[in-house]
Write a protein that holds these residues in place. Structure first.
Motif, PDB file in Angstrom:
ATOM      1  N   VAL A  10      86.012   5.095   9.908  1.00  0.00           N
ATOM      2  CA  VAL A  10      84.658   5.225  10.455  1.00  0.00           C
ATOM      3  C   VAL A  10      84.596   6.404  11.421  1.00  0.00           C
ATOM      4  O   VAL A  10      83.635   7.187  11.417  1.00  0.00           O
ATOM      5  N   LEU A  11      85.609   6.567  12.249  1.00  0.00           N
ATOM      6  CA  LEU A  11      85.658   7.696  13.170  1.00  0.00           C
ATOM      7  C   LEU A  11      85.704   9.019  12.411  1.00  0.00           C
ATOM      8  O   LEU A  11      85.009   9.977  12.769  1.00  0.00           O
ATOM      9  N   MET A  12      86.482   9.098  11.339  1.00  0.00           N
ATOM     10  CA  MET A  12      86.557  10.315  10.527  1.00  0.00           C
ATOM     11  C   MET A  12      85.205  10.635   9.901  1.00  0.00           C
ATOM     12  O   MET A  12      84.768  11.786   9.888  1.00  0.00           O
ATOM     13  N   TRP A  13      84.526   9.616   9.388  1.00  0.00           N
ATOM     14  CA  TRP A  13      83.196   9.793   8.801  1.00  0.00           C
ATOM     15  C   TRP A  13      82.219  10.336   9.845  1.00  0.00           C
ATOM     16  O   TRP A  13      81.446  11.266   9.574  1.00  0.00           O
ATOM     17  N   ALA A  14      82.244   9.766  11.058  1.00  0.00           N
ATOM     18  CA  ALA A  14      81.353  10.220  12.124  1.00  0.00           C
ATOM     19  C   ALA A  14      81.678  11.655  12.540  1.00  0.00           C
ATOM     20  O   ALA A  14      80.764  12.467  12.766  1.00  0.00           O
ATOM     21  N   LEU A  15      82.953  11.997  12.614  1.00  0.00           N
ATOM     22  CA  LEU A  15      83.331  13.360  12.983  1.00  0.00           C
ATOM     23  C   LEU A  15      82.939  14.380  11.913  1.00  0.00           C
ATOM     24  O   LEU A  15      82.549  15.508  12.235  1.00  0.00           O
TER      25      LEU A  15
END
Length: 144
Positions: free
Chosen positions: A35-40
């Motif tokens: 999820v963090l990678m997607w947001a970044l």
């Protein structure tokens, strides 16, 4: 009502619970990392679009006719800014729906776009009226 505001957080909670039930805390960490990678990735795309748009004047586009041909209903404001590589000139009152932006080219043709909740609803191309050519008048030298 915009169901995206409800479904996205609900989907994230379901993913975290499934990760915990399947793999325990390492599953939660993996889902959190994804999820963090997607947001970044989305943040990086937004920053690249805005960086490119900052190099051009507000409300300017290379060709209003080409922009008009490429527009489709439902695309986001960020997508239109990415296509034009310019921020649109705001025509509506600030922080009110619908938001109306205008992009103008060098021939003074312009495309006016209306966005509701960040999505393109309608747009219109307006071209300047060409001056009328003189009737009769000077037609050059007469043939002998």
């Amino acid at each position: 009502m915009n169901f995206r505001n409800i479904l996205v957080p609900l989907g994230l909670v379901i993913l975290v619970v499934m990760g915990f039930r399947s793999y325990g805390w390492p599953g939660v960490a993996a889902i959190g990392g994804a999820v963090l990678m997607w947001a970044l990735l989305h943040f990086t795309r937004l920053m690249n679009v805005l960086r490119k748009a900052s190099d051009r004047p507000i409300g300017h586009v290379g060709s209003a006719v080409m922009l008009n041909a490429k527009l489709q209903a439902g695309v986001s404001l960020m997508h239109v800014v990415a296509m034009t590589r310019s921020l649109g000139a705001l025509q509506s009152p600030e922080n009110e729906q619908p938001e109306v932006y205008r992009w103008t080219d060098g021939s003074h043709s312009h495309v006016t776009c209306e966005f509701r909740n960040g999505k393109l609803v309608k747009w219109a191309l307006e071209r300047p009226v060409a001056p009328a050519e003189p009737q009769g008048g000077d037609q050059g030298p007469a043939a002998p």
